[in-house]
Design a protein around this motif. Structure first.
Motif, PDB file in Angstrom:
ATOM      1  N   VAL A  11       0.943  -1.291  -0.614  1.00 16.30           N
ATOM      2  CA  VAL A  11      -0.149  -0.004  -0.142  1.00 16.30           C
ATOM      3  C   VAL A  11       0.474   1.193   0.044  1.00 16.30           C
ATOM      4  CG1 VAL A  11      -1.705   1.376   1.381  1.00 16.30           C
ATOM      5  CG2 VAL A  11      -1.867  -1.308   1.386  1.00 16.30           C
ATOM      6  N   ILE A  12       1.459   1.140   0.593  1.00 15.78           N
ATOM      7  CA  ILE A  12       3.401   1.993   0.873  1.00 15.78           C
ATOM      8  C   ILE A  12       3.513   3.102  -0.355  1.00 15.78           C
ATOM      9  CG2 ILE A  12       4.880   3.378   1.450  1.00 15.78           C
ATOM     10  CD1 ILE A  12       4.299   1.640   4.489  1.00 15.78           C
ATOM     11  N   GLY A  13       3.932   1.092  -0.833  1.00 17.98           N
ATOM     12  CA  GLY A  13       4.741   1.275  -2.091  1.00 17.98           C
ATOM     13  C   GLY A  13       3.686   2.112  -3.728  1.00 17.98           C
ATOM     14  N   GLY A 136      18.131  -6.347  -7.849  1.00 19.72           N
ATOM     15  CA  GLY A 136      17.417  -7.762  -8.911  1.00 19.72           C
ATOM     16  C   GLY A 136      18.390  -8.848  -7.668  1.00 19.72           C
ATOM     17  N   GLU A 137      18.643  -8.776  -6.399  1.00 23.57           N
ATOM     18  CA  GLU A 137      18.954  -9.157  -5.551  1.00 23.57           C
ATOM     19  C   GLU A 137      17.760  -9.710  -4.154  1.00 23.57           C
ATOM     20  OE1 GLU A 137      22.274  -8.377  -4.049  1.00 23.57           O
ATOM     21  OE2 GLU A 137      23.376  -8.397  -5.848  1.00 23.57           O
ATOM     22  N   MET A 141      10.087  -9.685  -6.817  1.00 23.94           N
ATOM     23  CA  MET A 141      10.331  -8.981  -8.116  1.00 23.94           C
ATOM     24  C   MET A 141      10.097  -7.452  -8.010  1.00 23.94           C
ATOM     25  SD  MET A 141      11.998 -10.889 -10.308  1.00 23.94           S
ATOM     26  CE  MET A 141      12.213  -9.955 -12.182  1.00 23.94           C
ATOM     27  N   SER A 142       8.893  -7.015  -7.393  1.00 27.67           N
ATOM     28  CA  SER A 142       8.637  -5.672  -6.703  1.00 27.67           C
ATOM     29  C   SER A 142       8.084  -5.760  -5.650  1.00 27.67           C
ATOM     30  CB  SER A 142       7.793  -5.093  -8.116  1.00 27.67           C
ATOM     31  OG  SER A 142       6.861  -6.669  -7.843  1.00 27.67           O
ATOM     32  N   ILE A 143       7.687  -4.683  -5.178  1.00 32.49           N
ATOM     33  CA  ILE A 143       6.555  -4.309  -4.213  1.00 32.49           C
ATOM     34  C   ILE A 143       5.556  -3.523  -4.662  1.00 32.49           C
ATOM     35  CG2 ILE A 143       6.515  -3.300  -1.836  1.00 32.49           C
ATOM     36  CD1 ILE A 143       9.543  -4.216  -1.213  1.00 32.49           C
TER      37      ILE A 143
END
Length: 391
Positions: A11-13, A136-137, A141-143
């Motif tokens: 949500v923050i993202g 990429g670590e 893959m995303s937030i």
């Protein structure tokens, strides 16, 4: 921890990304830069706006706690000097029963802070994940919308040269920016402590009634603990939180000052110094306008000579308005006829004035009976609670 906090991080993202897009729409840089710093501030404003109902609930609970202060003092006086475990337990039970009965709690003033704790930690973990996500670590893959490219933009954004994802504890990882990071972080922590101290001191000196400024009052104790313990917490935790989290925290404190100042000036606690000052301002304004000093003193119902002006019926009011004078002299028969004529007039609800007045009387009588039954039920519960605690 990221698994538990991930929904809040998600949500923050989305909020930060939405604010960033809005800022770039108005001409700010779309890459790394000040827009991401302002997006954290925007996140704070949105969160605090959504928390206004919680703030109002906190204020109501605090005022209820002040009203209960005399009852709390009675309970404390009842168990004064009794230090045994059973007496202390009974005192605590009676106080908590009193709070439950009136729907409040001595910790109600801490409610907004408790709500914000998960948001603090979620933002902390989000900024912590920026660097591994940009390389990429990261385990995901995303937030939300924060993917590899956006994470790199956030990681490269700075506040006066201090990266948003850096902290005093991790300043060594940023090479030549170490001194800048420490300096900016210390300035933010000092500002956080100053704003928090001002907020708590403002409550205690301006918005608490004199009767509540008793060291034995739980509400006063809570405010006093927050006045001295919260700044200490900032000192110990400020070294671990990133610059972005410190920006969020400082913006939240500034919001608190504005929100609290508005409340003190417009709706202060009855009996407090701010309440007395506001009443004096209102009194001066009324005098300047040529009105009576007190708000509840309207025009007098007395006529010259000390005789009270009697209320008029509808027919007599119309007749007096046509003549442009007071009541004309009428014979008792004429007066009775006019009153009967007024009573026969029915409104849109199909009722006369007398019938409408009777209905109002019946409603008020029913309300009084309900109120009396509630009082009896509450006293009965109190007696039952006392019986259960007699062991």
């Amino acid at each position: 921890m990221d698994t538990i906090l991930f929904p809040i991080m998600w949500v923050i993202g989305w909020i930060m990304n939405g604010v960033h897009k809005l800022l770039t729409f108005f001409g700010m840089s779309s890459g790394a830069g000040a827009a991401w710093v302002l997006s954290i501030m925007g996140l704070t404003l949105i969160v605090r706006s959504l928390m206004i109902p919680i703030f109002n609930k906190q204020m109501k609970a605090s005022r209820m706690g002040q009203q209960l202060n005399p009852e709390i003092k009675k309970i404390q006086k009842k168990y004064k000097g009794r230090r045994d475990r059973i007496s202390q337990q009974r005192q605590q039970e009676e106080m908590m029963a009193l709070y439950r009965e009136h729907g409040t709690s001595p910790f109600a003033s801490c409610l907004p802070a408790l709500v914000q704790i998960p948001i603090f930690f979620a933002l902390f973990r989000l900024l912590y994940a920026v660097l591994p996500l940009s390389k990429g670590e990261y385990q995901r893959m995303s937030i939300g919308p924060i993917d590899k490219e956006i994470a790199k933009q956030i990681g490269d954004s700075t506040l006066f040269g201090a990266p948003l994802s850096s902290s005093i504890g991790t300043s060594g990882q940023f090479g030549g920016a170490k001194t800048t990071i420490i300096t900016i972080a210390v300035i933010l922590i000092v500002l956080m402590i100053a704003t928090l101290f001002f907020t708590q001191k403002q409550i205690m000196t301006k918005n608490m009634p004199e009767s509540a400024l008793d060291p034995s009052n739980p509400m006063y104790k809570t405010q006093k603990y927050m006045l001295y313990l919260m700044p200490l917490m900032y000192i110990f935790t400020g070294t671990t939180f990133q610059i972005g989290v410190l920006i969020y925290w400082l913006t939240s404190n500034i919001w608190n000052i504005g929100q609290q100042t508005w409340m003190i000036n417009n709706n202060p606690m009855p009996g407090s110094a701010a309440y007395k000052l506001r009443q004096e301002k209102i009194r001066r304004k009324r005098i300047a306008k040529g009105l009576s000093p007190e708000e509840n003193s309207g025009e007098s119902d007395e006529v010259q000579g000390g005789q009270r002006r009697q209320p008029l019926g509808k027919a007599r009011s119309k007749k007096a308005a046509k003549t442009g004078a007071g009541l004309p002299e009428e014979s008792p028969a004429e007066e009775t006829g006019a009153e009967e004529e007024a009573q026969e007039v029915r409104g849109k609800d199909g009722l006369t004035d007398a019938e409408r007045a009777q209905k109002r009387y019946e409603r008020r009588l029913a309300q009084r009976k309900r109120s009396q039954s509630k009082v009896k039920a509450r006293k009965k519960r109190q007696q039952e609670n006392k019986k259960e605690r007699n062991f």
